[in-house]
Design a protein around this motif. Structure first.
Motif, PDB file in Angstrom:
ATOM      1  N   UNK A   1      -8.818  -9.871  13.387  1.00 21.44           N
ATOM      2  CA  UNK A   1      -9.385  -8.802  12.558  1.00 21.44           C
ATOM      3  C   UNK A   1      -8.442  -8.344  11.458  1.00 21.44           C
ATOM      4  N   UNK A   2      -7.169  -8.826  11.497  1.00 22.59           N
ATOM      5  CA  UNK A   2      -6.155  -8.519  10.488  1.00 22.59           C
ATOM      6  C   UNK A   2      -5.646  -7.084  10.563  1.00 22.59           C
ATOM      7  N   UNK A   3      -5.937  -6.368  11.652  1.00 20.69           N
ATOM      8  CA  UNK A   3      -5.457  -4.989  11.780  1.00 20.69           C
ATOM      9  C   UNK A   3      -3.996  -4.964  12.234  1.00 20.69           C
ATOM     10  N   UNK A   4      -3.234  -3.980  11.772  1.00 26.09           N
ATOM     11  CA  UNK A   4      -1.865  -3.843  12.260  1.00 26.09           C
ATOM     12  C   UNK A   4      -1.845  -3.345  13.699  1.00 26.09           C
ATOM     13  N   UNK A   5      -0.880  -3.856  14.454  1.00 25.68           N
ATOM     14  CA  UNK A   5      -0.700  -3.430  15.853  1.00 25.68           C
ATOM     15  C   UNK A   5       0.777  -3.500  16.177  1.00 25.68           C
TER      16      UNK A   5
ATOM     17  N   UNK B   1       0.829  -1.211   0.000  1.00 25.87           N
ATOM     18  CA  UNK B   1       0.000   0.000   0.000  1.00 25.87           C
ATOM     19  C   UNK B   1       0.862   1.259   0.000  1.00 25.87           C
ATOM     20  N   UNK B   2       0.225   2.398  -0.095  1.00 26.89           N
ATOM     21  CA  UNK B   2       0.968   3.663  -0.226  1.00 26.89           C
ATOM     22  C   UNK B   2       0.960   4.476   1.061  1.00 26.89           C
ATOM     23  N   UNK B   3       0.947   3.793   2.211  1.00 25.65           N
ATOM     24  CA  UNK B   3       0.989   4.556   3.460  1.00 25.65           C
ATOM     25  C   UNK B   3       2.391   5.104   3.695  1.00 25.65           C
ATOM     26  N   UNK B   4       2.493   6.102   4.573  1.00 25.81           N
ATOM     27  CA  UNK B   4       3.767   6.770   4.824  1.00 25.81           C
ATOM     28  C   UNK B   4       4.120   6.701   6.303  1.00 25.81           C
ATOM     29  N   UNK B   5       5.430   6.766   6.571  1.00 25.08           N
ATOM     30  CA  UNK B   5       5.933   6.807   7.939  1.00 25.08           C
ATOM     31  C   UNK B   5       5.850   8.255   8.419  1.00 25.08           C
ATOM     32  N   UNK B   6       4.663   8.599   8.890  1.00 21.07           N
ATOM     33  CA  UNK B   6       4.444   9.972   9.336  1.00 21.07           C
ATOM     34  C   UNK B   6       3.469   9.954  10.497  1.00 21.07           C
ATOM     35  N   UNK B   7       3.513  10.997  11.310  1.00 20.61           N
ATOM     36  CA  UNK B   7       2.630  11.043  12.473  1.00 20.61           C
ATOM     37  C   UNK B   7       2.002  12.419  12.587  1.00 20.61           C
ATOM     38  N   UNK B   8       0.703  12.431  12.841  1.00 22.99           N
ATOM     39  CA  UNK B   8      -0.037  13.654  13.098  1.00 22.99           C
ATOM     40  C   UNK B   8      -0.869  13.405  14.344  1.00 22.99           C
ATOM     41  N   UNK B   9      -0.351  13.816  15.499  1.00 24.12           N
ATOM     42  CA  UNK B   9      -1.002  13.500  16.771  1.00 24.12           C
ATOM     43  C   UNK B   9      -2.200  14.413  17.014  1.00 24.12           C
TER      44      UNK B   9
ATOM     45  N   UNK C   1      -3.896  -1.428   6.816  1.00 21.53           N
ATOM     46  CA  UNK C   1      -2.941  -0.835   5.873  1.00 21.53           C
ATOM     47  C   UNK C   1      -2.278   0.440   6.387  1.00 21.53           C
ATOM     48  N   UNK C   2      -2.494   0.776   7.655  1.00 19.15           N
ATOM     49  CA  UNK C   2      -1.831   1.953   8.218  1.00 19.15           C
ATOM     50  C   UNK C   2      -0.645   1.543   9.094  1.00 19.15           C
ATOM     51  N   UNK C   3       0.059   0.517   8.669  1.00 22.54           N
ATOM     52  CA  UNK C   3       1.174  -0.037   9.440  1.00 22.54           C
ATOM     53  C   UNK C   3       2.251   1.001   9.740  1.00 22.54           C
ATOM     54  N   UNK C   4       2.627   1.776   8.741  1.00 26.25           N
ATOM     55  CA  UNK C   4       3.701   2.749   8.946  1.00 26.25           C
ATOM     56  C   UNK C   4       3.274   3.872   9.874  1.00 26.25           C
ATOM     57  N   UNK C   5       1.988   4.231   9.838  1.00 24.35           N
ATOM     58  CA  UNK C   5       1.510   5.234  10.785  1.00 24.35           C
ATOM     59  C   UNK C   5       1.578   4.714  12.215  1.00 24.35           C
TER      60      UNK C   5
END
Length: 457
Positions: free
Chosen positions: A404-408, A239-247, A431-435
Motif C-alpha cells: 500500500x506504500x504507507x509508512x510503518x 513532503x512538509x511533515x514534521x517530527x511532532x506528536x499529538x496523542x 507521507x506522515x513518516x515523521x509523525x
C-alpha cells in the motif's frame, strides 16, 4: 557511555562544540567492531582505512565551518544498496562480484551530508529470508542472544545497530525486511512512504529506510536521504511533515490478529497491549479491528514472488545456479506448476492488500500491531517455520504496508521472559513518516522498563 553508543544527535552536538572529534568516534566504533564482529558477523566490506580518512576530512570541515547535516556520523549501508567500487552480492554466492559503478541515491545523499560510511552490512540469500542465512556472508546473529536470528533481510544493519556500531544503519524492506529485524533487535526501524527515499532500482513494495536506537536519529537519517532522484522514477519530492506528536484524540486501530500465518505469542500480545495503554493514557481513542489481509492475498503474493525469483535464478549459468541456498531452490522449484492465471492473480493481490489498508485509514490515524507474531527464532533457520513451502507465515503484520506504500515504523515495547526484544508497529497515512517516528519516540519515552543495550562477550 562510550563514543560508539552516542546517538547521532548527541554526536553532532559534541562535534559542534568541539568536545569530541569524528576521528575519536570512528576509532571507538572500529574498536567495538573488532571486539564484537567475530561473533556477530554483521558487516561486509569493512573499510577501516577509508573510514579514518573520511573522519579526518570531517574533522577539517567542522573546523572550517562547512560541516554537513551528518558530518562525521558513522553509518553503515546494507550491501544491496550500491556504493561505488564495492560488489553487490545480494547475499548469495551465485552472484558475480562486479564492483558497483556509482553510489545508489541513498548512499550518495549520506556521503554528501558528510556521513562516514565505514562498512556495508550483511543480508540473506537474495534478501528473500527474514534471517541472516546466506551462502555468501557468515551467519549474522542477534546481539541480545547469539543463538537467535537478528532477522532479515536487513540482518547486519539490525545487529550492528543493537551492538552499537555507530548510530545510523540503512536497510531495505519489501515485506518487512527493516521492521522485522528492528523489532527483534529492540530498534526503531522505518519503512517510509514508497518513493520518499529514492531506491535507484525500484520494484513493487521495495523501500529504503533507517534502523537506529532512537526515533530522532531515524528522523535525522530520513531527512538526509529523502528526495527525488532522476534514477528512480518512483521517487518523490520531500513532503512538509514534521517530527511532532499529538496523542490526545488520535484514532488508533489496534490489530492483534493478522488473520494469516503464525499465531501471535501471548508475550507479544501483552507487550503490544501495554503500548496501547500508554497511548490511551495520553488521550488516544483506541479501537480493536479485525484482520486486514486474507489468506488469498498472502498466498497470491507468494506465488508472484516465487515465479519472479524462479525466473531470476533460471537465468543464471548452471554453475552459479547450483550455489543458490537449497531452501530458496526448494521454494522456487514449484514455480513451473503455476499457470499464467495463477501469477496474474498473485500480482493482483498486491493491489488488493493496498485497497484493504487504504480502507482502514479512512477511519483511523494509526494502525498499531505487533511487528511479528513471534520473538527472534534460532539463527540457523532460514524461516521461522523451517519450511520452504511456508516462507511468509510471519509477515502478515508487515507486508500490507509495502503493497500500500504507507509508512510503518517499529518501537521496542518490552522483552520476553527470555530477554528478547518485542516490537510494536505503527503504520500511518502516506507521507506522515515523521509523525510515525514521533509516535515511536513517545512510546519509548513512556516505556515502563528500559534495559541496557547488549554487550557481547
Amino acid at each position: 557511555m562510550q563514543l560508539a553508543d552516542l546517538t547521532a544527535t548527541e554526536l553532532l552536538a559534541k562535534y559542534r562544540d568541539g568536545s569530541v572529534s569524528p576521528v575519536e568516534v570512528i576509532e571507538d566504533v572500529l574498536t567495538r567492531v573488532s571486539s564484537f564482529e567475530p561473533q556477530l558477523c554483521a558487516l561486509y566490506a569493512l573499510d577501516p582505512d577509508g573510514a579514518r580518512a573520511a573522519a579526518h576530512e570531517s574533522e577539517r570541515r567542522w573546523r572550517d565551518g562547512t560541516a554537513g547535516a551528518l558530518d562525521g556520523v558513522p553509518v553503515t549501508v546494507k550491501e544491496n544498496i550500491a556504493t561505488r567500487g564495492t560488489p553487490v552480492p545480494q547475499g548469495t554466492a551465485a552472484t558475480a562480484l562486479i564492483p558497483a559503478a556509482e553510489d545508489a541515491p541513498a548512499a550518495a545523499r549520506l556521503r554528501a551530508a558528510g556521513a562516514v560510511i565505514f562498512s556495508k552490512t550483511t543480508m540473506p540469500e537474495y534478501g528473500m529470508l527474514s534471517s541472516g542465512v546466506s551462502t555468501f556472508h557468515r551467519l549474522t546473529r542477534n546481539p541480545w542472544d547469539l543463538s537467535k536470528t537478528a532477522g532479515g533481510s536487513s540482518a547486519g544493519a539490525a545487529a550492528a545497530a543493537a551492538a552499537g556500531y555507530g548510530p545510523i544503519h540503512v536497510g531495505t524492506d519489501i515485506g518487512g525486511s527493516i521492521r522485522l529485524p528492528a523489532g527483534w533487535c529492540g530498534l526503531v526501524g522505518l519503512k517510509p512512504t514508497h518513493g520518499r527515499i529514492a531506491v535507484g532500482n525500484p520494484y513493487a513494495g521495495r523501500a529504503i529506510g533507517p534502523l537506529t536506537r532512537t526515533a530522532p536519529d531515524a528522523a535525522l537519517a530520513l531527512s538526509v536521504m529523502s528526495g527525488y532522484d532522476p534514477r528512480d522514477h518512483t521517487s518523490l519530492p520531500v513532503p512538509s511533515d514534521d517530527f511532532e506528536v499529538q496523542v490526545a484524540g488520535l484514532r488508533v486501530a489496534l490489530l492483534l490478529d493478522a488473520g494469516v500465518g503464525l499465531p501471535v505469542d501471548p508475550e507479544v500480545t501483552a507487550a503490544v497491549s501495554a503500548a496501547v495503554d500508554v497511548l490511551a493514557a495520553g488521550g488516544a481513542i483506541v479501537e480493536p479491528i479485525g484482520p486486514i489481509i486474507t489468506r488469498e492475498m498472502l498466498d497470491g503474493l507468494d506465488r508472484f514472488w516465487r515465479i519472479r525469483s524462479a525466473t531470476d535464478i533460471a537465468a543464471l549459468p548452471e554453475e552459479r545456479r547450483a550455489k543458490v541456498l537449497p531452501q530458496i531452490r526448494s521454494w522456487v522449484s514449484t514455480a513451473a506448476d503455476l499457470t499464467a492465471a495463477d501469477v496474474f492473480h498473485g500480482y493482483s493481490q498486491m493491489g488488493a492488500m493496498a485497497a484493504a489498508v487504504g480502507q482502514v485509514f479512512t477511519t483511523y490515524d494509526v494502525i498499531l500491531s505487533p511487528v511479528a507474531p513471534i520473538t527472534a527464532f534460532p539463527a540457523e533457520l532460514a524461516y521461522p517455520t523451517d519450511d520452504p513451502a511456508k516462507p511468509f507465515e510471519h509477515i502478515g503484520f508487515t507486508v500490507p504496508y509495502n503493497m500500500s506504500h504507507h509508512p510503518a515504523t517499529t518501537a521496542n515495547v518490552g522483552w520476553s521472559t527470555s530477554g528478547l526484544p518485542i516490537g510494536a508497529q505503527l503504520a500511518v497515512p502516506h507521507h506522515q513518516d515523521l509523525q510515525a517516528l514521533a509516535l515511536a519516540g513517545y512510546l519509548d519515552d513512556h516505556r515502563a522498563e528500559t534495559r541496557p543495550w547488549p554487550s557481547i562477550r
